[in-house]
Structures are given as C-alpha cells and as structure tokens.
Design an enzyme around this catalytic site. Structure first.
Site, short mmCIF file in Angstrom:
data_model
loop_
_atom_site.label_atom_id
_atom_site.label_comp_id
_atom_site.label_asym_id
_atom_site.label_seq_id
_atom_site.Cartn_x
_atom_site.Cartn_y
_atom_site.Cartn_z
N GLU A 14 -14.07 17.25 10.50
CA GLU A 14 -14.41 16.15 9.60
C GLU A 14 -15.49 15.30 10.26
O GLU A 14 -15.21 14.39 11.02
CB GLU A 14 -13.14 15.31 9.32
CG GLU A 14 -12.89 15.04 7.85
CD GLU A 14 -14.08 14.40 7.16
OE1 GLU A 14 -14.82 13.65 7.79
OE2 GLU A 14 -14.25 14.66 5.95
N CYS A 61 -10.16 12.83 0.41
CA CYS A 61 -9.95 13.60 1.63
C CYS A 61 -9.18 14.87 1.30
O CYS A 61 -8.26 14.85 0.48
CB CYS A 61 -9.17 12.77 2.65
SG CYS A 61 -8.87 13.63 4.20
N CYS A 64 -5.73 15.08 4.96
CA CYS A 64 -4.38 14.53 4.77
C CYS A 64 -4.12 14.46 3.26
O CYS A 64 -3.90 13.40 2.69
CB CYS A 64 -4.24 13.17 5.43
SG CYS A 64 -5.51 11.97 5.00
N HIS A 68 -3.81 9.79 -0.59
CA HIS A 68 -4.56 8.90 -1.49
C HIS A 68 -3.95 8.90 -2.89
O HIS A 68 -3.99 7.88 -3.58
CB HIS A 68 -6.03 9.32 -1.53
CG HIS A 68 -6.77 9.02 -0.28
ND1 HIS A 68 -7.24 7.76 0.03
CD2 HIS A 68 -7.10 9.81 0.79
CE1 HIS A 68 -7.84 7.78 1.21
NE2 HIS A 68 -7.77 9.01 1.69
N ARG A 485 -3.15 9.15 9.74
CA ARG A 485 -4.04 8.41 10.64
C ARG A 485 -3.79 6.91 10.62
O ARG A 485 -4.46 6.18 11.35
CB ARG A 485 -5.50 8.69 10.25
CG ARG A 485 -5.92 10.11 10.59
CD ARG A 485 -7.14 10.54 9.81
NE ARG A 485 -7.45 11.93 10.09
CZ ARG A 485 -6.83 12.96 9.50
NH1 ARG A 485 -5.90 12.76 8.60
NH2 ARG A 485 -7.16 14.20 9.83
N SER A 508 -9.35 5.08 8.90
CA SER A 508 -10.56 5.10 9.72
C SER A 508 -11.48 3.93 9.42
O SER A 508 -12.40 3.66 10.19
CB SER A 508 -11.29 6.43 9.55
OG SER A 508 -10.54 7.50 10.10
N CYS A 552 -11.28 10.59 10.58
CA CYS A 552 -11.47 11.27 9.30
C CYS A 552 -12.45 10.44 8.49
O CYS A 552 -12.09 9.48 7.84
CB CYS A 552 -10.14 11.43 8.56
SG CYS A 552 -10.26 12.49 7.11
N CYS A 555 -16.05 12.76 3.14
CA CYS A 555 -17.22 13.60 2.85
C CYS A 555 -18.22 12.87 1.96
O CYS A 555 -17.88 11.96 1.23
CB CYS A 555 -16.76 14.88 2.16
SG CYS A 555 -15.67 15.87 3.18
#
Length: 578
Positions: A14, A61, A64, A68, A485, A508, A552, A555
């Site tokens: 990632e 994501c 994980c 979300h 995370r 993150s 993480c 993208c």
C-alpha cells in the site's frame, strides 16, 4: 552537517507514502511524511442515499476490507437512532475480528517481517537446529527437521535462479539484521504458511457477506438470513465452517504468530527504546450489549486517551463533542473556506483539493509550504497515535484482566519492563498480543450467536426506519470502528433523506498527518526523531518504525514512472447508484 534522504514509496504494497528525513551524525534530526496521492470519496457520496454510502466508501481500502462499511452504517444508525438485533451485532463482531486477525498476520509476515528477517541468511541454517528452535517456542506441528530441510532446498533453488520475486529488494546482509540463520529460516517458512492461512480465514466474510473483499452489509443489521435447514441461508453447515475457521485462526496466532514475534523481539531488545510516541487514543469496539451503549465496560476493546505516557490516568473520549475533534489543512493540499489555518469539526468538514506542491519530477518537497494530501486531525488540540498499541495501552492502563495477563506474560518472556511498549518494538508486539485476545473473543462471539439461534432468536435486521420518509429533515451521526490500524470514524450529515456532507478520518490520518498550525508533529514524523541510521543509502531503520504502524495510504488516480512522468491520468468518473 544535515543530509536529507528520501524514501518513496515507503510501503511494500500500500504505497503513496513518502518520507524525507534529515540526518546529522548518523541520527535523524527532522522528518516529514507526505501522502502523494489523493482519494476524495467524501465528495463522490454527496447527494446519495445514506443507506447506500457504505458500498462506496468501503472501496476506500481493499486491505482492511469491511471496516469502512461498518463505520459508514454505524454513522447512519447513529444519526437515525437505529438499534440492530443481537445476532447482527455478533456477526459484525466476528467479521471485524476476522479482519483484525487476517490483517495483523498479513502485516507482520508479508509487510513487516522482512525488516527484521534476512531470508538469504536462512540458506545457511541447520535444519535440525531450526526444528529445535521452532519446537522450543510452540507446539506447531510443521516443525520437523525434514520440513525445514525441504523448505531450505526449495528456497535455495529459488534464490539460485536469480528470480527472487517476492523476496527481491530486501535489506539482506544489512548490519542491523541480528537474527541467527535458524530464526531466519523458521520465519521464512511461516511467511509462506501465512500465505496459505490468510486465504482460508477470509472465507468467513464470504459466508456472512457473500464475498471478500468488500462483503455486503446493511443499515439496520446484516443481509444474511438465518435458516438452519435451508441450503440458501445461513445454515448449520455454514455456521460449523465459521467455527472451524475461527479455531484454525486461534491456533495459528497462538502457535505461530505470537511465538514468532516474541522470539524475534528477543534479538532486537534495543528497539524497545526507539520509535516511541507519547499520546494514545482508542475509540472502543466489539460491543457485547449493543453498539452505542455508553457503558464501555460492555465493549471488549475499551475507549480512552493516554497523555504523555501516563498510564495512571485514562481520559474519556467523546467524539460527538463538537470541540473534541478538529481537522487542519495548513500543511495539506486542500483549501478551507473561512480561516485557512483554522480547524474544522468533521460534520462541517470540507474536502476541497488544491495541489500546490512541486511539479514532478522533483528532488525534495518544499516543507515550508503544504506537503501532503493527508489532513491533520487533533483531539482537543493534541496529536494522537491510534492502533493496536494504543488499544493495548488503554486496556492495560484500565486494569482489564485479559490485557494485563497477555501483556505481563509476553513481557516476562522477553524479560523487559512495561515501558518498552512505547517503542517500535512495543508497537509490533502489541499487534500480536491483540491478535491473541481477538482470536479468543471471536469464539465467544460465535458461541453467543449460536446460543441466540438455539434460543429461537433468528432476527438479523431492524428495518423499522428503512423508509426515508420516516426520517427527520436533518440528522447527523458518527460511526466509530477500531480498524486493524486504529480508530476509524465516518461522519455523516443527512438532509431531506440525502447525504449532505460526509467525512472520513482514517487511522493513518491520525498517524501519518503533517504538522498542525502549532508545529506539533504527528506520530510518524515524531517517532523518527533521534533514530540512529547506520547507512543512509540503506535506511532500514526508517522502514522499521514506519512499517510498525502498518501504513495504509488510500489508493488514488495518478500513476508515475520512475522518472516522475505521468503514465495515466484518470479524471473523476461518474459512479452509478446501487
């Protein structure tokens, strides 16, 4: 004299995270972390039916997966006052617990272990001694001399071919690598075993959610109907498979993952004083008596904040207090209306992208200006570390027996005090210790689900408030999840049955964000300060600390070649409603 070095990308899978550090006399004196890609999903979901938003933001994501989605549906349920049935709560707990186990194991073996393990060095290992080492730390059955001998031969053939594939670009032979050959061979064997294990454990998501990644969810509960005798429903056979997979997960964590982490940590005790932060926050999760229950003793993961490493006091967390959480963009490539240096509470947050950084290719960021696509969240003005270490510290500081037992027993094996938890080593160990707790809890969630079903309760969804014409004209909610995370929160404002505003603060974001208006560093930047670097050309020490957070970075839509030239640029596309 300061020497600035750049590590970009800093993650193995990632990516899109850039580190620029200044080194003086072999020690990091300053650090800047930059996310070089942008997401913008918050803008995509505006105007959509809140019941559908989870399907879009879940694509934030694919690592994980599902966290979300759960955060999104919890935000809508929080806004509308929806209580879900106990069965749905247990299924969500099992799915979230499965994510944690899968993510933690994959992180250690496939993203972080090779920061400590020298694969090539394992070719000189004695298979008999490797077997003895493996059997000394656990009862895992794949520990015979013959097993390690066969693996070593296959590995040697692979290396001799010159096509290292997944083992390429490692820091093999780096002076900071300390494991003996036998430990390196054992860890490499378990790396390969974890590849096989991880594709089995995620079948739980397919059973409850239809697929993985991105299983199906439902505002008001879960979309899997309980029917013990029906082949098309959640029947006895499928539930039995869930139990089997959970047991296998517990065995792998107990007999492979945690023992490996403790065995490897024994050779790197000096990292118990490197890479530490001072403030920690956990939202709490795995509710046993309903999500939203203010009695946090009913949650397996407690909530709380620890300030300045003081374990004698745990502060309460109330995210719904408008003054508690703010996000700043003073060093981020976004614009805010009003005071550009002021913070915004997420319900009134904005995602107005405005890149003002240097044009690629560039040598260094201009860190006197904005330098990252990550916003800067603060809790009561304080930078916070979130993640497994924060959760373990909060549980430990609150004196929860299961936390005390796993922490004290693990540290006693290493003969180290509790204060080493505030470090890169402690962060990596905390993830493994947490996995042991969750592996046990998963079976508890399963047993409660089965007891409910046996007791005649087959409810899986509450759709009393499903129709938008029953909703208030305006509502707002926050959905919190302890993702692998760390603390994840989704914030929704609903108006006239549509999504008026939406903001996500991902783990993150807390950990990797740039400096705030006061100049306070966030965890990534802070934990690198005073880290020794043996060879600036091979900055393994930087990698170790940042990887310990399991970065993480979501993208994005731009791709560059090694010279910084754009290969492909994809503009914002329309996405049909679901």
């Amino acid at each position: 004299m300061a020497n600035r070095i750049v590590v970009d990308p800093i993650t193995r899978i990632e990516g899109h995270l850039r580190a620029e550090v200044e080194i003086t006399d072999g020690t990091i004196k300053d650090a800047f972390m930059s996310s070089t890609m942008v997401r913008g999903l918050e803008n995509i979901v505006k105007g959509r039916n809140p019941k559908d938003v989870w399907a879009f933001v879940q694509r934030t994501c694919g690592v994980c997966t599902s966290t979300h989605a759960i955060a999104s549906i919890r935000s809508v349920e929080n806004a509308l006052g929806i209580t879900i049935p106990p069965n749905a709560e247990m299924v969500r707990n099992i799915m979230l617990g499965t994510v944690h186990l899968h993510d933690h194991v994959v992180h250690f073996y496939h993203l972080h272990a090779f920061d400590w393990v020298d694969v090539i060095n394992g070719l000189s290992a004695d298979p008999v001694k490797t077997s003895q080492l493996a059997q000394s730390i656990s009862n895992w059955p794949k520990s015979s001399p013959g097993y390690f001998s066969d693996l070593q031969k296959r590995l040697k053939k692979f290396v001799d071919s010159g096509q290292l594939g997944i083992f390429a670009n490692g820091y093999w032979g780096h002076p900071a690598m300390k494991l003996p050959p036998e430990a390196n061979l054992m860890a490499t064997a378990h790396y390969l075993e974890a590849l096989e294990w991880q594709k089995e454990i995620v079948k739980i998501h397919a059973i409850f959610g239809g697929k993985n990644p991105h299983p199906n969810f439902l505002v008001g509960g879960m979309a899997c109907a309980i029917n013990i005798d029906d082949a098309s429903g959640l029947n006895a056979e499928r539930l039995a498979l869930v139990q089997k997979l959970l047991i296998q997960g517990k065995e792998f964590v107990e007999q492979v993952y945690l023992p490996d982490v403790l065995a490897i940590a024994g050779f790197y005790k000096d990292w118990g004083s490197i890479g530490g932060f001072h403030n920690f926050m956990a939202f709490g999760d795995f509710p046993m008596e309903g999500y939203g229950n203010k009695d946090m003793s009913t949650y397996k993961i407690p909530s709380g904040v620890i300030l300045n490493k003081d374990l004698s006091k745990v502060h309460d967390v109330d995210l719904e207090d408008l003054k508690t959480v703010e996000e700043f963009v003073n060093n981020s490539w976004y614009d805010y209306s009003g005071d550009p240096k002021g913070g915004k509470q997420p319900w009134s947050g904005e995602t107005n992208i405005n890149y003002t950084g240097p044009k690629p290719p560039y040598e260094y960021l201009d860190v006197d200006q904005k330098y990252s696509y990550i916003k800067t969240p603060r809790w009561k003005g304080q930078a916070m570390e979130v993640g497994p270490l924060a959760r373990m510290l909060v549980g430990y500081a609150q004196g929860r027996p299961e936390y005390k037992e796993i922490v004290d027993s693990s540290l006693s094996k290493l003969q180290l005090p509790a204060d080493i938890l505030f470090s890169t080593l402690g962060r990596t160990a905390a993830r493994a210790m947490e996995s042991q707790l969750i592996a046990d809890w998963n079976l508890e969630f399963y047993d409660r689900l089965i007891d409910n079903i046996k007791g005649g309760d087959d409810r899986m969804a509450n759709v009393e408030k499903w129709e938008t014409n029953t909703w208030p004209a305006e509502a707002k909610g926050v959905g919190r999840v302890e993702a692998p995370r760390g603390g994840l929160s989704h914030w929704i404002v609903i108006k006239d049955g549509k999504t008026e505003n939406y903001q996500q603060i991902v783990p993150s974001t807390w950990n990797a964000s740039p400096r705030d208006p006061k100049g306070q560093r966030s965890p990534y930047e802070s934990t690198l300060i005073n880290t020794p670097v043996a060879d600036p050309e091979l900055p393994l020490e930087i990698i170790r600390t940042i990887h310990s957070f399991d970065p993480c970075i979501a993208c994005a839509v731009h791709l560059y070649d090694e010279k910084g030239e754009i290969i492909k640029e994809v503009n914002n596309i329309s996405v049909c409603n679901v």
